[in-house]
Design an enzyme around this catalytic site. Structure first.
Site, PDB file in Angstrom:
ATOM      1  N   ASP A 190       0.840  -1.218   0.026  1.00 27.65           N
ATOM      2  CA  ASP A 190       0.007  -0.050  -0.049  1.00 27.65           C
ATOM      3  C   ASP A 190       0.958   1.149  -0.040  1.00 27.65           C
ATOM      4  O   ASP A 190       1.567   1.291   1.015  1.00 27.65           O
ATOM      5  CB  ASP A 190      -0.900  -0.007   1.243  1.00 27.65           C
ATOM      6  N   GLU A 274      -2.031  -1.877  -5.926  1.00 24.63           N
ATOM      7  CA  GLU A 274      -3.380  -1.477  -6.368  1.00 24.63           C
ATOM      8  C   GLU A 274      -3.225  -0.580  -7.663  1.00 24.63           C
ATOM      9  O   GLU A 274      -2.437   0.186  -7.736  1.00 24.63           O
ATOM     10  CB  GLU A 274      -4.127  -0.617  -5.359  1.00 24.63           C
ATOM     11  N   ASP A 355      -2.991   1.903   6.963  1.00 24.75           N
ATOM     12  CA  ASP A 355      -2.165   1.484   5.532  1.00 24.75           C
ATOM     13  C   ASP A 355      -1.687   0.034   5.795  1.00 24.75           C
ATOM     14  O   ASP A 355      -1.686  -0.565   4.664  1.00 24.75           O
ATOM     15  CB  ASP A 355      -0.846   2.191   5.453  1.00 24.75           C
TER      16      ASP A 355
END
Length: 370
Positions: A190, A274, A355
């Site tokens: 992340d 992502e 996170d």
């Protein structure tokens, strides 16, 4: 797979002059070709019934030899491939513009004129020999380097570029993937602003924020440069200091991302990230500077080829997946504002760093998408 190698050249004044001449000829050819293409487009727009064929790279080179080289004998002081490749790149730039190609999440714009001292570069083709600490280039001869070069290579082309007052040479070559022994299986990554990356293992990588930390010094250098007389040597020296500071900022960012992506590709068999909408994030004027300082596109670019090189699998999760709003324990989804840094689940009462929770959710997606 094919990878590129880039290194700095160790030059004397004569060699620097020769490189500057090559870059100048390539820039002149690009600007001349761009001006000609603009005139043809304007003519076709004003005369729709009598349109001229848009020139290809071969056409531009023929016109260059016929019209430009005859009037500018200094073209013959450099390698002929320098202006040739400049026109090829110009033709490719127009092709990308007409096809509305996307780059870095944005549409490719209309080609622009090049200015001396900004992004100077040229491409050479011919007999290129790589030695221990030197490289032989057409028309330029043997140029020394600061580091050892990979041996047993015979590249067909080489790109020479300048950043601030330093010259670099880059070439590509084929290499066999070298899978490494992985200690862990899947890992979720992340990306953040305060912390560059948070892994699902709990490991964090600090964000050096190179641009923000250099803003004060950069502002002083730019103000000093603006006070110098235009065209003077002092103004050139001041602008060179600004360019060096920009190069230092970019090098810090690239070094940090190189270490992070190498660690991920070498240590994990699956890396889950992502698919962020960088252009949309940049639209937030409060966070745009910090997001640009992360280098998200460079992170994904490096991670893509390094996963292939070291035998890892890169998994990309859909950008609409609510990784930060989903509890990694029970799967409950709840709304969270950006200022909330701790995820407090309203269903199972779990409390975890925001996170880290997102990274764990990304790692769990590897099992679903596998």
């Amino acid at each position: 797979m094919r990878i590129s190698f880039k290194t700095e050249l160790k030059l004397n004044n004569r060699e620097r002059t020769q490189l500057a001449k090559h870059a100048g000829v390539a820039r002149h050819a690009w600007n001349w070709g761009l001006d000609l293409c603009q005139k043809i487009l304007n003519y076709n727009r004003e005369n729709p019934d009598d349109k001229l064929r848009f020139p290809s790279a071969i056409d531009l080179h023929k016109f260059l030899v016929k019209w430009v080289k005859a009037e500018n004998p200094w073209y013959y002081e450099v390698s002929k491939t320098s202006p040739q490749y400049a026109l090829r790149h110009l033709s490719s730039a127009f092709s990308d513009f007409f096809r509305k190609k996307m780059a870095n999440g944005r549409r490719v714009g209309f080609p622009r004129f090049k200015k001396k001292g900004q992004h100077d570069s040229f491409t050479l083709q011919g007999t290129i020999k790589i030695k221990h600490r030197s490289i032989q280039l057409p028309k330029l001869g043997i140029l020394k380097t600061y580091e050892r070069l990979p041996q047993g290579l015979a590249p067909k082309t080489a790109v020479v570029s300048r950043t601030a007052d330093r010259w670099f040479v880059a070439f590509s070559y084929e290499i066999e993937p070298n899978p490494t022994v992985k200690m862990l299986t899947a890992v979720g990554v992340d990306l953040g602003i305060k912390t560059l990356a948070t892994l699902s293992t709990g490991e964090t990588f600090p964000n050096p924020q190179p641009y923000r930390k250099s803003q004060a010094r950069l502002a002083r250098l730019q103000k000093a440069a603006s006070r110098k007389v235009k065209g003077s040597k002092n103004r050139h020296k001041a602008n060179m200091k600004v360019a060096k500071q920009h190069a230092r900022t970019a090098n810090i960012r690239k070094d940090t991302l190189n270490k992070l992506t190498t660690h991920l590709a070498k240590s994990h068999s699956q890396v889950v990230i992502e698919d962020l909408n960088v252009s949309g994030l940049m639209a937030n004027h409060c966070l745009a500077k910090s997001i640009a300082d992360l280098g998200m596109y460079e992170f994904r670019r490096q991670l893509t080829y390094k996963c292939e090189l070291y035998g890892s699998e890169l998994i990309t999760v859909n950008r609409f997946f609510p990784s930060s709003k989903t509890c990694s324990g029970c799967g409950h989804i709840q709304d969270m504002s950006l200022k909330e840094r701790v995820f407090n689940c309203q269903q199972c009462n779990a409390s975890i760093d925001r996170d880290l929770n997102a990274a764990i959710n990304l790692r769990n997606q590897a099992l679903i998408l596998a």
